[in-house]
Design an enzyme around this catalytic site. Structure first.
Site, PDB file in Angstrom:
ATOM      1  N   HIS A  22       1.768   8.688   6.538  1.00 24.52           N
ATOM      2  CA  HIS A  22       2.071   8.169   5.197  1.00 24.52           C
ATOM      3  C   HIS A  22       0.776   7.907   4.435  1.00 24.52           C
ATOM      4  CE1 HIS A  22       4.350   5.559   2.262  1.00 24.52           C
ATOM      5  NE2 HIS A  22       3.123   5.054   2.123  1.00 24.52           N
ATOM      6  N   GLU A  23      -0.155   7.177   5.068  1.00 26.69           N
ATOM      7  CA  GLU A  23      -1.413   6.860   4.395  1.00 26.69           C
ATOM      8  C   GLU A  23      -2.286   8.095   4.207  1.00 26.69           C
ATOM      9  OE1 GLU A  23      -2.146   4.160   2.885  1.00 26.69           O
ATOM     10  OE2 GLU A  23      -0.301   3.181   3.521  1.00 26.69           O
ATOM     11  N   HIS A  26      -1.355  10.010   1.090  1.00 22.62           N
ATOM     12  CA  HIS A  26      -1.925   9.463  -0.145  1.00 22.62           C
ATOM     13  C   HIS A  26      -3.347   9.984  -0.346  1.00 22.62           C
ATOM     14  CE1 HIS A  26       1.347   6.834  -1.080  1.00 22.62           C
ATOM     15  NE2 HIS A  26       1.162   6.006  -0.063  1.00 22.62           N
TER      16      HIS A  26
END
Length: 233
Positions: A22-23, A26
């Protein structure tokens, strides 16, 4: 080996993969759109240790694991978060809509990972009778927990409150007169989220956003991912 250790291992693996990717999504989205801040600070990485947050990555998941293992003897749900990847919005080629894409990349990655986990079910089905039942059961548990962890993380982050991804997406899409006051909520955003999680449900059983998200994930959301992966109705 203690009976609950394999269960614990697959729960940790599913959660760590969901949070780390998820990170990373980004960071890679920001880099593609012109901002190399995460890369320069060493956060553009698939190494989970670079994204560890003391509360969201260690304490909260550890608490959930302990409570579930002590009460029901298995892990049914897992949740947490990582240290946010740094993004300099002014380095993006289009700061406003670029930030929308960067924010959306995390939840999109989690939905994609949930689908990948469901797709893994096809080869696992073919291993029935080939692998020992204990190994097959662990693989199935990993698939189930991966789907749940990724959907929970995606939907939680899509709540329309800055600094959650949903809040930043909304700030980028709303007209300026509406976006500005919403953006000013960001310093208090995590406090607002905690109030929604822990206080609001005590005021009324019908006001439980996390309960609604969990119910959706374990119901129609889970079935939808399986259907999209070709497992039928």
């Amino acid at each position: 080996m203690t009976g609950w250790l394999p269960e614990l291992a697959v729960a940790i693996l599913a959660t760590v993969l969901a949070i780390t990717l998820h990170e990373a999504a980004h960071g890679y989205a920001a880099l593609a759109l012109g901002d190399d801040t995460a890369q320069r600070e060493g956060r553009l990485s698939l190494n989970p240790l670079r994204h560890v947050d003391r509360v969201g990555t260690i304490m909260l998941p550890g608490f959930l694991l302990a409570v579930q293992m002590l009460t029901i003897g298995r892990v049914e749900a897992m949740f947490g978060w990582a240290k946010p990847v740094p993004v300099n919005v002014w380095k993006l080629r289009n700061p406003r809509y670029g930030m929308v894409l960067v924010a959306a990349a995390g939840p999109a990655m989690n939905v994609f990972l949930a689908w990948c986990a469901a797709m893994l079910g096809h080869p696992v089905e073919q291993m029935d009778g080939v692998l020992p039942p204990e190994a097959l059961e662990l693989m199935v548990r990993f698939i189930v927990l991966s789907i749940m962890a990724n959907l929970l993380l995606a939907l939680f982050n899509l709540m329309p409150i800055p600094p959650l991804d949903g809040g930043r997406i909304l700030v980028g899409l709303l007209p300026a007169p509406l976006a500005a006051p919403l953006a000013r909520l960001e310093p208090a955003g995590l406090v607002i989220v905690m109030l929604l999680i822990f206080v609001l449900p005590r005021l009324s059983e019908g006001l439980d956003p996390i309960g609604w998200i969990s119910g959706f994930v374990m119901g129609s959301g889970f079935r939808t991912i399986l259907w999209l992966a070709g497992h039928g109705a």
